[in-house]
Design a protein around this motif. Structure first.
Motif, short mmCIF file in Angstrom:
data_model
loop_
_atom_site.label_atom_id
_atom_site.label_comp_id
_atom_site.label_asym_id
_atom_site.label_seq_id
_atom_site.Cartn_x
_atom_site.Cartn_y
_atom_site.Cartn_z
N VAL A 29 0.84 -1.20 0.00
CA VAL A 29 0.00 0.00 0.00
C VAL A 29 0.87 1.25 0.00
O VAL A 29 0.61 2.23 -0.72
CB VAL A 29 -0.95 -0.01 1.21
CG1 VAL A 29 -1.67 1.33 1.34
CG2 VAL A 29 -1.97 -1.13 1.09
N ALA A 30 1.94 1.23 0.78
CA ALA A 30 2.85 2.38 0.83
C ALA A 30 3.57 2.57 -0.49
O ALA A 30 3.78 3.71 -0.94
CB ALA A 30 3.87 2.18 1.96
N ALA A 31 3.95 1.46 -1.12
CA ALA A 31 4.63 1.54 -2.42
C ALA A 31 3.70 2.14 -3.47
O ALA A 31 4.12 2.96 -4.29
CB ALA A 31 5.11 0.16 -2.85
N GLU A 32 2.44 1.73 -3.46
CA GLU A 32 1.48 2.30 -4.41
C GLU A 32 1.26 3.78 -4.17
O GLU A 32 1.15 4.57 -5.12
CB GLU A 32 0.16 1.54 -4.32
CG GLU A 32 0.24 0.11 -4.87
CD GLU A 32 -1.07 -0.63 -4.79
OE1 GLU A 32 -1.86 -0.35 -3.84
OE2 GLU A 32 -1.32 -1.50 -5.65
N VAL A 36 9.23 -2.32 -7.39
CA VAL A 36 10.23 -3.39 -7.55
C VAL A 36 10.00 -4.45 -6.47
O VAL A 36 10.15 -4.18 -5.29
CB VAL A 36 11.66 -2.84 -7.42
CG1 VAL A 36 12.68 -3.94 -7.70
CG2 VAL A 36 11.87 -1.66 -8.35
N ALA A 37 9.65 -5.65 -6.91
CA ALA A 37 9.47 -6.75 -5.97
C ALA A 37 10.76 -7.53 -5.75
O ALA A 37 10.94 -8.17 -4.71
CB ALA A 37 8.38 -7.71 -6.46
N ASN A 84 8.45 -7.34 7.99
CA ASN A 84 8.06 -8.56 7.30
C ASN A 84 7.61 -8.32 5.85
O ASN A 84 7.08 -9.22 5.22
CB ASN A 84 6.92 -9.25 8.07
CG ASN A 84 7.36 -9.71 9.44
OD1 ASN A 84 8.19 -10.62 9.56
ND2 ASN A 84 6.83 -9.08 10.47
N GLY A 85 7.84 -7.11 5.37
CA GLY A 85 7.49 -6.79 3.99
C GLY A 85 8.35 -5.65 3.48
O GLY A 85 8.54 -4.65 4.17
N ILE A 86 8.91 -5.81 2.28
CA ILE A 86 9.79 -4.79 1.70
C ILE A 86 9.49 -4.65 0.21
O ILE A 86 9.36 -5.64 -0.51
CB ILE A 86 11.28 -5.14 1.87
CG1 ILE A 86 11.64 -5.35 3.34
CG2 ILE A 86 12.17 -4.06 1.24
CD1 ILE A 86 13.06 -5.83 3.57
N TYR A 87 9.39 -3.40 -0.24
CA TYR A 87 9.36 -3.11 -1.67
C TYR A 87 10.33 -1.96 -1.95
O TYR A 87 10.62 -1.15 -1.08
CB TYR A 87 7.95 -2.73 -2.14
CG TYR A 87 7.04 -3.92 -2.25
CD1 TYR A 87 7.17 -4.82 -3.31
CD2 TYR A 87 6.06 -4.17 -1.29
CE1 TYR A 87 6.34 -5.94 -3.40
CE2 TYR A 87 5.24 -5.28 -1.37
CZ TYR A 87 5.38 -6.16 -2.43
OH TYR A 87 4.57 -7.26 -2.53
#
Length: 297
Positions: A178-181, A202-203, A242-245
């Motif tokens: 959500v933050a990446a979007e 970028v995943a 626990n999540g990175i983009y």
């Protein structure tokens, strides 16, 4: 340093120089212009494996285009003039000329050199092409089944900046997404910049070289893989992440890239669950541009 309670890491993004062209794609409708712009910028995420880096810069109102129709600016980037000229010719010829009602104009006025992709494309007209004037611009008019395709002969090229970047580290994959979007949406409002990866996000962040296989010039950035944070000794991921983009930005100049990074980070830091903003660099060995995250604010 914190922004909305999010830690801004004391590090820098390392970017590098790249040749940039900026084009305006117009069509009879906004939808058709977007279709053509999307086709022309496909397979353009990273020069690590793609023939160019490319993306949609922004929407242009019919009040601001030479032919009074809706359009989109796109950017195409490559490491050399020769390669960039080739990419323009192929991407315009196969992605835009083939699309209904389209026209293409140069959208980079402050240029250092000129590429002749439009002039080369006129020969598709098989001798029936002609020069016409549209909105004060001299363009090639190429007869095609549905009417005439209009393309400006010359496209500007200048030295731009590629690889501006930042990492969004969150408590979960979904909050990071959500933050990446939100970051991509904010960057879209900064003229002269693109986020070339799918959806701008970028995943699969990478590093230069490979630890295990010497035949690869790039491989996964294991220090930033959440599934490896308890396995990699030098993991750069804190326990609560626990999540990175990653967001990667190309621009027409360093100032544009810096502004895009700033606006993207500000937007990302408004999302709950974001723990840290970091950036990717390669010890100063990759590029001449170093953007310190904290200096942006």
């Amino acid at each position: 340093m914190q922004l909305n309670g999010v830690d801004i890491k004391d590090t820098y993004a390392e970017a590098f120089g790249i040749k940039v062209s900026r084009l305006l794609v117009t069509a009879a409708t906004k939808k058709l212009a977007l279709v053509a712009a999307t086709e022309a910028t496909g397979y353009g995420t990273s020069v690590i494996g793609c023939p160019a880096e490319a993306g949609i810069d922004g929407y242009v109102s019919p009040l601001e285009t030479p032919d009074g129709r809706p359009g989109y600016t796109i950017m195409i980037c490559n490491s050399s003039k020769k390669k960039l000229d080739h990419e323009l010719l192929e991407r315009i010829g196969m992605g835009i000329l083939t699309a209904p009602t389209t026209a293409v104009f140069n959208a980079l006025e402050d240029t250092e050199e000129v590429l002749k992709a439009g002039f080369k494309l006129k020969f598709f007209g098989d001798g029936y092409e002609k020069e016409v004037e549209v909105g004060g611009k001299t363009v090639q008019s190429i007869p095609i089944m549905s009417g005439d395709f209009l393309v400006e002969s010359d496209f500007g090229m200048k030295e731009g900046v590629a690889g501006g970047n930042f990492f969004i580290l969150a408590d979960s994959q979904m909050n990071a997404l959500v933050a990446a979007e939100a970051a991509v949406d904010a960057i879209y409002e900064v003229p002269g910049t693109i986020t070339p990866f799918p959806g701008g996000i970028v995943a699969s962040g990478s590093k230069v070289g490979c630890n295990e296989y010497n035949f690869l010039n790039a491989s996964t950035n294991e220090k930033m893989c959440v599934s490896l944070k308890d396995e990699v000794v030098e993991s750069e991921i804190r326990e609560d992440v626990n999540g990175i983009y990653e967001i990667v930005i190309d621009g027409i100049d360093e100032e544009s890239v810096r502004e895009a990074m700033k606006q993207g980070i500000k937007a990302a830091c408004t999302i709950p669950g974001i723990k840290e903003i970091s950036a990717g660099n390669y010890g100063g060995n990759l590029g001449a541009y170093k953007v310190n995250l904290r200096d942006l604010f």
